[in-house]
Design a protein around this motif. Sequence first.
Motif, PDB file in Angstrom:
ATOM      1  N   ALA A  64      75.732  74.629 -21.720  1.00 16.55           N
ATOM      2  CA  ALA A  64      75.197  73.397 -21.132  1.00 16.55           C
ATOM      3  C   ALA A  64      74.258  73.710 -19.971  1.00 16.55           C
ATOM      4  O   ALA A  64      73.178  73.114 -19.847  1.00 16.55           O
ATOM      5  CB  ALA A  64      76.352  72.512 -20.657  1.00 16.55           C
ATOM      6  N   ALA A  65      74.682  74.646 -19.109  1.00 14.77           N
ATOM      7  CA  ALA A  65      73.872  75.002 -17.938  1.00 14.77           C
ATOM      8  C   ALA A  65      72.551  75.634 -18.359  1.00 14.77           C
ATOM      9  O   ALA A  65      71.485  75.328 -17.795  1.00 14.77           O
ATOM     10  CB  ALA A  65      74.659  75.954 -17.034  1.00 14.77           C
ATOM     11  N   SER A  66      72.594  76.519 -19.346  1.00 18.46           N
ATOM     12  CA  SER A  66      71.366  77.166 -19.822  1.00 18.46           C
ATOM     13  C   SER A  66      70.396  76.138 -20.391  1.00 18.46           C
ATOM     14  O   SER A  66      69.183  76.203 -20.146  1.00 18.46           O
ATOM     15  CB  SER A  66      71.708  78.210 -20.890  1.00 18.46           C
ATOM     16  OG  SER A  66      72.539  79.216 -20.361  1.00 18.46           O
ATOM     17  N   ASN A  67      70.930  75.178 -21.127  1.00 21.99           N
ATOM     18  CA  ASN A  67      70.097  74.135 -21.733  1.00 21.99           C
ATOM     19  C   ASN A  67      69.409  73.294 -20.658  1.00 21.99           C
ATOM     20  O   ASN A  67      68.202  73.037 -20.716  1.00 21.99           O
ATOM     21  CB  ASN A  67      70.967  73.257 -22.633  1.00 21.99           C
ATOM     22  CG  ASN A  67      70.154  72.247 -23.422  1.00 21.99           C
ATOM     23  OD1 ASN A  67      69.004  72.497 -23.781  1.00 21.99           O
ATOM     24  ND2 ASN A  67      70.748  71.085 -23.680  1.00 21.99           N
ATOM     25  N   ALA A  68      70.193  72.864 -19.675  1.00 24.42           N
ATOM     26  CA  ALA A  68      69.624  72.034 -18.600  1.00 24.42           C
ATOM     27  C   ALA A  68      68.602  72.815 -17.786  1.00 24.42           C
ATOM     28  O   ALA A  68      67.516  72.306 -17.460  1.00 24.42           O
ATOM     29  CB  ALA A  68      70.750  71.520 -17.704  1.00 24.42           C
TER      30      ALA A  68
END
Length: 722
Positions: free
Chosen positions: A248-252
């Motif tokens: 999730a963090a990488s995507n954001a």
Amino acid sequence: MDPTRAFVKNVKRVVVKVGTAVVTRDDGRLAVGRLGAIFEQLEKLNSRGFEIILVTSGAVGAGRQRLKYRKMINSSFADLQKPQVELDGKACAAVGQNGLMALYDTLFSQLDVTSSQLLVTDNDFKNADFKEQLCQTVDSLLDLRSIPIFNENDAISTRRAPYEENSAFQDSSGIFWDNDSLAALLAMELKADLLVLLSDVNGLYSGPPTDPRSKLIHTYVKQKHQKMISFGDKSRMGRGGMDAKVKAASNAAYNGTPVVIASGYAPNNIIKVLNGERVGTLFHKDAHMWIPVTEIGPREMANSAREASRRLQALTSEERKKVLLDVAAALKANEQFIMLENEADVEAARDAGYDEALVARLALKPSKIHALAESVRRLAEMEEPVGQVLKRTELAEGLVLEKKSCPLGVLLIIFESRPDALVQIASLAIRSGNGLLLKGGKEAKRSNAILHKVITSALPETVGSKLIGLLTSREEIPELLKLDDVIDLVIPRGSNKLVSQIKSSTKIPVLGHSDGICHVYVDKAANLEMAKKIIVDAKTDYPAACNAMETLLVHKDLLTSGGLQELVKELEQEGVTLFSGPRVNGAVNFSKANTFHHEYNSKACTIEIVNNVDEAIEHIHSYGSSHTECIVTDNHDVAEHFLSRVDSAAVFHNASTRFCDGARFGLGAEVGISTSKIHARGPVGVEGLLTTRWVLRGKGQVVEGDKGVVYTHKDLQTCNGY
């Protein structure tokens, strides 16, 4: 502020996600105390003008715990003996969401904050009209200073088993698949400036957090960390885990919203993140440009320094000498670049409001750079210190033992905001054959970086630039202090507090360099003209130095003879601000000193009257730092009494305390002035960075219970057999 977190200065809209492990306790009940502490942070940020959006997990877990409790109360003993059917996850979600929001509303109401609830499902985000309306609603709520609280509406979700605990199939299809990915999606849709994912660990580790070999990753670089990380168990109660958070963090982050994964257990972590502190693990689309993909960790850095030091020791004496001469030449050749970086540090320090004493220590003038280059040359011309045969003994016929000097190994030196110290320390490490890890003051960051680059660029390829490592963050220090199997000595240059903190945090030997509270005692038999010159030099030659006079002790007879007034006048003419001890009050007109144990580091000092030399010695032992003390007197017996009784690293007779310096002592340079009594004391030069080892040469001798050995233990003449 950590430089990699500078972007927080422009942050206004923040999405904060609290995971199930943060929301609930180990027994499944809601963690009211922990949530209260988090909500207090959100209230403070809300009042400071930040736009706060909260995404929460925990409804299924809270509902399950509550329904299990009710079911148990309403069951007979016979019912409890039967196999228990797993509770319906959707029912758990519906019950838990109600209780969760009731608690949240109560907590926020106590803090005079209005909150609002928004339940969403994966299908909602497939509708463009929904997304537009969502943005408008959230904007309106934020304008009203209300905190929107989002959760996935698990009770009516159509995805397969999104709420099931330990399910064999986890449906990760769709637009989002858990509340971590929901938080990331909302951060992007609502154009948040930052996403904070709170977890039950301090951030992303290189392996399972419970594994002592795992290291906290402060800044995630996909190209560097993606393949080296192994994940532990998933979340204690929720659907996700660190793997889900990283995705999730990488995507954001890739889509432009910086993300920090941090502990929801640690106090004030959200505020620390927004203050720019190095908390948790940062995900940022530009992270690969800040941190080299090949960057090594503390252990790798220390091991590299050790390996390079062994290659340095393998050089001949002439080759090591040439290394230092090349460093000296490089300093002079790069003077312009060094000055530019140093001027930037000095300007930044002044803009930050640092006092002039610190700015003075920070500044590098051309004359100082030349002096540094010259000191490196003098070190190069010194007699070879490594491999000296200090003692040779014949143990028995044909069995000869040698005691030889050798490097300590790897040094970790933490020093203050004096970039010239970096040059001295690095050159001493090279001369003594040691590997080196350096951590300088943040105020001298640019100066230290350019000096480190200049020096390491001058090292031959046969040794390698990793001989000297430069640490850029104080967060790396705790990791290094654990490496007692790699690092051989720590030298902290600074206050007693710093030295004590280091000693209590490591098993590595620590060579203490603490406060420089130096005294000059002017005896009744002193030559006053000599005394004037000495005290003025001791105080004003370099007021910020650790060997500058901080307290002037004067014999009582000089009060009645007028000698005290002459000394005071001499100091005042040089612009020195004077403070009085109790016995001086009334005799001269200046402010009272708050304490005798004080290092001014500026044109200021304390004056006190003593009855005799023994009282002066007692005063020094009570309030000094065991650094450098001086007596000014023409009475030989009094002088010898002072020199033999004062328990400090350096004691002088009729000479300024400013002579306590490695270069002035002929040591070439110094890593600091040690006030410890073990290993090295006073200015620590090359000799203080060496130890010894034993070399035994025989002709096949064996012990065999000492039956066949005739010990002679004969001292042999030493020679330099290196």
